[in-house]
Scaffold this motif. Sequence first.
Motif, PDB file in Angstrom:
ATOM      1  N   PHE A  31      21.698 108.722  77.088  1.00 60.94           N
ATOM      2  CA  PHE A  31      20.856 109.049  78.231  1.00 60.94           C
ATOM      3  C   PHE A  31      19.703 108.076  78.443  1.00 60.94           C
ATOM      4  CE2 PHE A  31      23.129 112.728  76.893  1.00 60.94           C
ATOM      5  CZ  PHE A  31      23.602 113.235  78.088  1.00 60.94           C
ATOM      6  N   PHE A  32      19.513 107.163  77.510  1.00 58.06           N
ATOM      7  CA  PHE A  32      18.448 106.174  77.609  1.00 58.06           C
ATOM      8  C   PHE A  32      19.060 104.793  77.484  1.00 58.06           C
ATOM      9  CE2 PHE A  32      16.387 110.047  76.463  1.00 58.06           C
ATOM     10  CZ  PHE A  32      15.206 110.014  77.190  1.00 58.06           C
ATOM     11  N   LEU A  33      18.662 103.889  78.366  1.00 54.50           N
ATOM     12  CA  LEU A  33      19.250 102.558  78.429  1.00 54.50           C
ATOM     13  C   LEU A  33      18.830 101.688  77.248  1.00 54.50           C
ATOM     14  CD1 LEU A  33      18.658 101.759  82.185  1.00 54.50           C
ATOM     15  CD2 LEU A  33      20.847 102.270  81.092  1.00 54.50           C
ATOM     16  N   PRO A  34      19.817 101.071  76.602  1.00 56.38           N
ATOM     17  CA  PRO A  34      19.459 100.063  75.601  1.00 56.38           C
ATOM     18  C   PRO A  34      18.863  98.849  76.311  1.00 56.38           C
ATOM     19  CG  PRO A  34      21.817 100.601  75.524  1.00 56.38           C
ATOM     20  CD  PRO A  34      21.231 101.296  76.702  1.00 56.38           C
ATOM     21  N   GLU A  35      18.019  98.135  75.625  1.00 54.27           N
ATOM     22  CA  GLU A  35      17.419  96.942  76.231  1.00 54.27           C
ATOM     23  C   GLU A  35      18.469  95.861  76.435  1.00 54.27           C
ATOM     24  OE1 GLU A  35      13.703  95.439  74.876  1.00 54.27           O
ATOM     25  OE2 GLU A  35      13.172  97.394  74.022  1.00 54.27           O
ATOM     26  N   GLY A  36      18.263  95.052  77.456  1.00 52.77           N
ATOM     27  CA  GLY A  36      19.086  93.888  77.682  1.00 52.77           C
ATOM     28  C   GLY A  36      20.375  94.114  78.443  1.00 52.77           C
ATOM     29  N   LEU A  37      20.560  95.301  79.004  1.00 52.89           N
ATOM     30  CA  LEU A  37      21.779  95.540  79.779  1.00 52.89           C
ATOM     31  C   LEU A  37      21.706  94.813  81.113  1.00 52.89           C
ATOM     32  CD1 LEU A  37      22.627  99.332  79.411  1.00 52.89           C
ATOM     33  CD2 LEU A  37      23.669  97.409  78.235  1.00 52.89           C
ATOM     34  N   ARG A  38      22.831  94.288  81.517  1.00 47.87           N
ATOM     35  CA  ARG A  38      22.921  93.687  82.854  1.00 47.87           C
ATOM     36  C   ARG A  38      23.041  94.793  83.889  1.00 47.87           C
ATOM     37  NH1 ARG A  38      27.229  89.526  80.642  1.00 47.87           N
ATOM     38  NH2 ARG A  38      25.787  88.041  79.706  1.00 47.87           N
ATOM     39  N   THR A  39      22.897  94.426  85.143  1.00 49.69           N
ATOM     40  CA  THR A  39      22.885  95.408  86.230  1.00 49.69           C
ATOM     41  C   THR A  39      24.132  96.283  86.239  1.00 49.69           C
ATOM     42  OG1 THR A  39      21.527  93.921  87.541  1.00 49.69           O
ATOM     43  CG2 THR A  39      22.629  95.692  88.721  1.00 49.69           C
ATOM     44  N   VAL A  40      25.312  95.677  86.118  1.00 46.83           N
ATOM     45  CA  VAL A  40      26.555  96.455  86.149  1.00 46.83           C
ATOM     46  C   VAL A  40      26.635  97.366  84.927  1.00 46.83           C
ATOM     47  CG1 VAL A  40      29.075  96.308  86.046  1.00 46.83           C
ATOM     48  CG2 VAL A  40      27.796  94.755  87.517  1.00 46.83           C
ATOM     49  N   GLU A  41      26.268  96.851  83.765  1.00 42.48           N
ATOM     50  CA  GLU A  41      26.286  97.668  82.544  1.00 42.48           C
ATOM     51  C   GLU A  41      25.301  98.826  82.661  1.00 42.48           C
ATOM     52  OE1 GLU A  41      25.267  94.413  80.008  1.00 42.48           O
ATOM     53  OE2 GLU A  41      27.273  94.366  79.109  1.00 42.48           O
ATOM     54  N   LYS A  42      24.132  98.555  83.231  1.00 44.74           N
ATOM     55  CA  LYS A  42      23.118  99.596  83.437  1.00 44.74           C
ATOM     56  C   LYS A  42      23.678 100.688  84.335  1.00 44.74           C
ATOM     57  CE  LYS A  42      18.567 100.352  85.430  1.00 44.74           C
ATOM     58  NZ  LYS A  42      17.439  99.822  86.158  1.00 44.74           N
ATOM     59  N   SER A  43      24.297 100.297  85.420  1.00 49.14           N
ATOM     60  CA  SER A  43      24.876 101.270  86.351  1.00 49.14           C
ATOM     61  C   SER A  43      25.958 102.098  85.676  1.00 49.14           C
ATOM     62  CB  SER A  43      25.462 100.565  87.571  1.00 49.14           C
ATOM     63  OG  SER A  43      24.453  99.953  88.314  1.00 49.14           O
ATOM     64  N   ASP A  44      26.817 101.460  84.901  1.00 48.72           N
ATOM     65  CA  ASP A  44      27.885 102.175  84.199  1.00 48.72           C
ATOM     66  C   ASP A  44      27.319 103.158  83.176  1.00 48.72           C
ATOM     67  OD1 ASP A  44      29.738 100.729  85.666  1.00 48.72           O
ATOM     68  OD2 ASP A  44      30.286  99.387  84.011  1.00 48.72           O
ATOM     69  N   HIS A  45      26.304 102.714  82.447  1.00 45.54           N
ATOM     70  CA  HIS A  45      25.675 103.554  81.421  1.00 45.54           C
ATOM     71  C   HIS A  45      25.044 104.792  82.065  1.00 45.54           C
ATOM     72  CE1 HIS A  45      23.903 103.956  77.357  1.00 45.54           C
ATOM     73  NE2 HIS A  45      22.972 104.621  78.014  1.00 45.54           N
ATOM     74  N   GLU A  46      24.286 104.583  83.129  1.00 43.28           N
ATOM     75  CA  GLU A  46      23.647 105.702  83.822  1.00 43.28           C
ATOM     76  C   GLU A  46      24.683 106.619  84.459  1.00 43.28           C
ATOM     77  OE1 GLU A  46      20.877 103.713  86.415  1.00 43.28           O
ATOM     78  OE2 GLU A  46      19.253 103.947  84.945  1.00 43.28           O
ATOM     79  N   ALA A  47      25.741 106.056  85.021  1.00 40.70           N
ATOM     80  CA  ALA A  47      26.788 106.872  85.658  1.00 40.70           C
ATOM     81  C   ALA A  47      27.457 107.781  84.631  1.00 40.70           C
ATOM     82  CB  ALA A  47      27.816 105.979  86.345  1.00 40.70           C
ATOM     83  N   ALA A  48      27.673 107.276  83.424  1.00 40.95           N
ATOM     84  CA  ALA A  48      28.286 108.096  82.373  1.00 40.95           C
ATOM     85  C   ALA A  48      27.370 109.268  82.016  1.00 40.95           C
ATOM     86  CB  ALA A  48      28.583 107.246  81.140  1.00 40.95           C
ATOM     87  N   ALA A  49      26.076 109.017  81.902  1.00 41.36           N
ATOM     88  CA  ALA A  49      25.127 110.085  81.593  1.00 41.36           C
ATOM     89  C   ALA A  49      25.062 111.097  82.736  1.00 41.36           C
ATOM     90  CB  ALA A  49      23.750 109.496  81.323  1.00 41.36           C
ATOM     91  N   ILE A  50      25.054 110.606  83.954  1.00 40.28           N
ATOM     92  CA  ILE A  50      24.973 111.486  85.126  1.00 40.28           C
ATOM     93  C   ILE A  50      26.223 112.366  85.225  1.00 40.28           C
ATOM     94  CG2 ILE A  50      24.958 111.469  87.665  1.00 40.28           C
ATOM     95  CD1 ILE A  50      22.964 109.044  87.373  1.00 40.28           C
TER      96      ILE A  50
END
Length: 95
Positions: A31-50
């Motif tokens: 539920f919390f973003l690791p540092e250094g994620l690229r935009t697409v990775e950030k979106s994928d990570h947040e989408a999985a949590a959502i």
Amino acid sequence: MANLSHLPKAVFESYEWQESGACIDRSVEEFFLPEGLRTVEKSDHEAAAIRICGTCPVVRDCLQHALRARERYGVWGGLSADERAKHLADDSEAA
């Protein structure tokens, strides 16, 4: 010193809803973003949590808490930090 007056009271009844959360047995890192994620990775990570939030019976309580506490990081109540910030900004403009 930080202004903590907007935080809910620290009593069990204020946080009891968390016991029913879909995230209760999940890793915080989901539920919390690791540092250094690229935009697409950030979106994928947040989408999985959502998606997890989408199955949650207390998603409204979670979102209310996050907005009241002005949680600045992570996915809370089915919204990312950026989405919550926009929601709060829209509310303050409407007031």
